[in-house]
Design an enzyme around this catalytic site. Structure first.
Site, PDB file in Angstrom:
ATOM      1  N   PHE A 122       0.795  -1.229   0.000  1.00  0.00           N
ATOM      2  CA  PHE A 122       0.000   0.000   0.000  1.00  0.00           C
ATOM      3  C   PHE A 122       0.831   1.284   0.000  1.00  0.00           C
ATOM      4  O   PHE A 122       0.380   2.335  -0.436  1.00  0.00           O
ATOM      5  CB  PHE A 122      -0.999  -0.043   1.165  1.00  0.00           C
ATOM      6  CG  PHE A 122      -0.727   0.896   2.310  1.00  0.00           C
ATOM      7  CD1 PHE A 122      -1.331   2.145   2.345  1.00  0.00           C
ATOM      8  CD2 PHE A 122       0.122   0.534   3.346  1.00  0.00           C
ATOM      9  CE1 PHE A 122      -1.097   3.007   3.399  1.00  0.00           C
ATOM     10  CE2 PHE A 122       0.363   1.397   4.395  1.00  0.00           C
ATOM     11  CZ  PHE A 122      -0.258   2.634   4.419  1.00  0.00           C
ATOM     12  N   LYS A 123       2.064   1.197   0.459  1.00  0.00           N
ATOM     13  CA  LYS A 123       2.871   2.418   0.528  1.00  0.00           C
ATOM     14  C   LYS A 123       3.176   3.000  -0.847  1.00  0.00           C
ATOM     15  O   LYS A 123       3.565   4.160  -0.965  1.00  0.00           O
ATOM     16  CB  LYS A 123       4.128   2.164   1.327  1.00  0.00           C
ATOM     17  CG  LYS A 123       3.754   1.904   2.784  1.00  0.00           C
ATOM     18  CD  LYS A 123       4.917   1.793   3.698  1.00  0.00           C
ATOM     19  CE  LYS A 123       4.450   1.564   5.131  1.00  0.00           C
ATOM     20  NZ  LYS A 123       3.748   0.265   5.290  1.00  0.00           N
ATOM     21  N   ASP A 124       2.995   2.193  -1.890  1.00  0.00           N
ATOM     22  CA  ASP A 124       3.194   2.713  -3.243  1.00  0.00           C
ATOM     23  C   ASP A 124       2.259   3.882  -3.549  1.00  0.00           C
ATOM     24  O   ASP A 124       2.603   4.757  -4.332  1.00  0.00           O
ATOM     25  CB  ASP A 124       2.923   1.618  -4.278  1.00  0.00           C
ATOM     26  CG  ASP A 124       4.044   0.589  -4.316  1.00  0.00           C
ATOM     27  OD1 ASP A 124       5.205   0.959  -4.066  1.00  0.00           O
ATOM     28  OD2 ASP A 124       3.747  -0.591  -4.592  1.00  0.00           O
TER      29      ASP A 124
END
Ligand SMILES: *Cc1c(COP(=O)(O)O)cnc(C)c1O
Length: 508
Positions: A122-124
């Site tokens: 999700f950090k993308d």
């Protein structure tokens, strides 16, 4: 210190202040460039409730337009062109879904898939856009120094930040990760990163050790001066940077819009979001979405066996005098959840002095207790539980057997916590579970949960998991085991500052 100039007086620009001192005030660009306030506080938009969004209109927008709308509210000193350029460059074909964040229905609940970017986690979403925002903020501030991104990672931030900043002119990036504290896939992803400006260092310690050391380095005046002499300046890609937090608000709106489009809800219906939580960034973005007018019933905070947040949200006592546990959801293995400070700020009616006092207690006594008003407000808007290691395994297996859907271990924690919620609460609101990683990012744990123990190496299990479940290996990690290792630095938390100077003096 640099000052912002050239702002037209007529433009009302939302200002950011330190959670710990309301006299520290900066424009959005400066907040993005600095990452952390000089007093150790986090930047927060005091006037956030005044922003407001038209829900009807938001429900008609796709991901890109939603992101543009939200970013232009929070970063009002950016031009429309700067926002547009950032959004369109960040959310392009790097993502393997044109929706960027697609939503799947599994049984009667919804899974928000946040893992379609370059590092399959999700950090993308935030780290694909942060380099663009930072470069533009730098230009808005008329800042001449090169940016040195300094980041501690529990695994996922590291690779996502490296990918985002790789070869971005005028920036260098140094990532510290806990040696033995990340999965083999995560480690391989990081140490094989190419790019002339990327540096990866293993730290002998856990994530909190690394993060605390990074925070101290940011506040180390002497080191900052040395950097200044070299024409450089520190910034952060951790979720304490407001430039990370704000882009994450978008998917709460687009998911809501998606459920409206699919006739699962009517505009105005309140829904729940269940968030597998570590540093409290993802769930805080949900709280911000709510402040902007998104109809949210409960924000459900899911923790693993490092359940310090569960304890805090249910008792009001934050106490890190406890053992740090390594779990199969390592991105949530955190004792100090930095972004909680921002929630406390809003829950205390923006009482900076009180927040400074609590954070000081945390530092000296490793514990604080929130006042009754804050406790009551938290109870109203949040719910929390935690998931054991055994339950994580069982949940991955159960959901696969029942629905043919493979959850990663972090998402399984959230799934199980939602089951707990349903047992204790009568609530038939539609519920979205945020899925923060592809199961292939944590292949070993997912494979063992589904098919039992194995001696195979984690990197070989990727294909095995794919063969057995029929789910394709994401192209992003195909052939990872064969890539060349390009980084092999190792240091202790106490020598991180020395390591940084070494790296920067090498001049790469
Ligand atoms: C970072 C991360 C989390 C925790 O998110 P926070 O914003 O730190 O609360 C959960 N799951 C995965 C897979 C992550 O990478």
């Amino acid at each position: 210190m640099f000052k912002l100039t050239d702002y037209s007086e007529e433009i009302m620009v939302l200002k950011y202040e330190s959670t710990r001192n309301k006299n520290i005030n900066v424009n959005p660009s400066e907040a993005v460039v600095k990452g952390l306030s000089d007093d150790g506080g986090l930047f927060v938009p005091r006037e956030i409730e005044e922003l407001g969004l038209d829900l009807q209109e938001m429900c008609s927008l796709g991901f890109h337009d939603t992101a543009k709308k939200i970013l232009s509210l929070f970063f009002a000193d950016f031009s429309e062109e700067q926002i547009n350029d950032s959004v369109m460059n960040a959310y392009d074909s790097k993502f393997d879904s044109k929706d960027i964040v697609p939503v799947e229905k599994v049984g009667d609940r919804f899974i928000m898939e946040l893992f379609h970017g370059s590092t399959i986690a999700f950090k993308d979403i935030a780290l694909s856009i942060l380099p663009y925002l930072m470069k533009k903020a730098q230009s808005n501030c008329k800042m001449k120094e090169d940016i040195v991104i300094l980041t501690a990672t529990s695994g996922d931030t590291g690779k996502a930040a490296l990918e985002g900043f790789k070869d971005v002119e005028g920036t260098k990036i140094i990532i510290f990760y806990p040696n033995d504290g990340v999965s083999p896939v995560q480690e391989m992803q990081m140490v094989t990163t190419e790019g002339d400006n990327t540096h990866v260092v293993a730290v002998e310690g856990n994530f909190d050790d690394a993060q605390s050391a990074v925070k101290e380095i940011f506040n180390d005046l002497e080191l900052r001066e040395k950097l200044g002499d070299m024409g450089m300046k520190f910034s952060s890609a951790n979720s304490i940077n407001i430039g990370r937090l704000v882009p994450q608000i978008s998917y709460y709106f687009t998911t809501y819009a998606d459920l409206v489009k699919k006739n699962e809800i009517q505009i105005g219906d309140e829904i729940n979001f269940v968030v597998p939580t570590g540093n409290f960034g993802n769930i805080l973005a949900g709280f911000f979405a709510k402040l902007l007018g998104l109809p949210v019933n409960k924000l459900i905070c899911a923790a693993n066996e490092n359940n310090v947040l569960y304890d805090f949200l249910t008792t009001g006592v934050y106490d890190i005098n406890r053992e740090f546990k390594k779990t199969m959801s390592p991105s949530m293995d955190i004792l100090i959840s930095s972004n909680l400070e921002r929630l406390l700020y809003f829950m205390s009616n923006k009482d900076n002095e009180y927040i400074a006092e609590l954070m000081n207690q945390l530092k000296t006594e490793k514990r604080y207790e929130a006042n009754d008003e804050i406790k009551a407000k938290i109870k109203e808007q949040f719910w929390s539980s935690y998931c054991s290691e055994d339950d994580t395994t069982d949940t991955v297996k159960k959901v696969y057997e029942e629905f043919g859907y493979v959850l990663d271990t972090h998402t399984a924690v959230a799934y199980k916590v939602y089951e707990d919620y349903l047992k204790e609460n009568k609530d038939d609101s539609k519920t979205v579970i945020l899925s923060t990683a592809s199961p292939f990012k944590f292949t070993g744990s997912v494979y063992r949960s589904l098919f039992g123990d194995t001696d195979m190496k984690e990197l070989d299990l990727i294909k095995e998991l794919s063969d057995k479940t029929g789910i394709k290996v994401p192209v992003q990690i195909d052939g990872l085991g064969e890539r060349k290792i390009l980084h092999n630095r190792l240091c202790t938390p106490a020598s991180m500052d020395k390591e940084i100077l070494d790296i920067l003096r090498e001049g790469k």
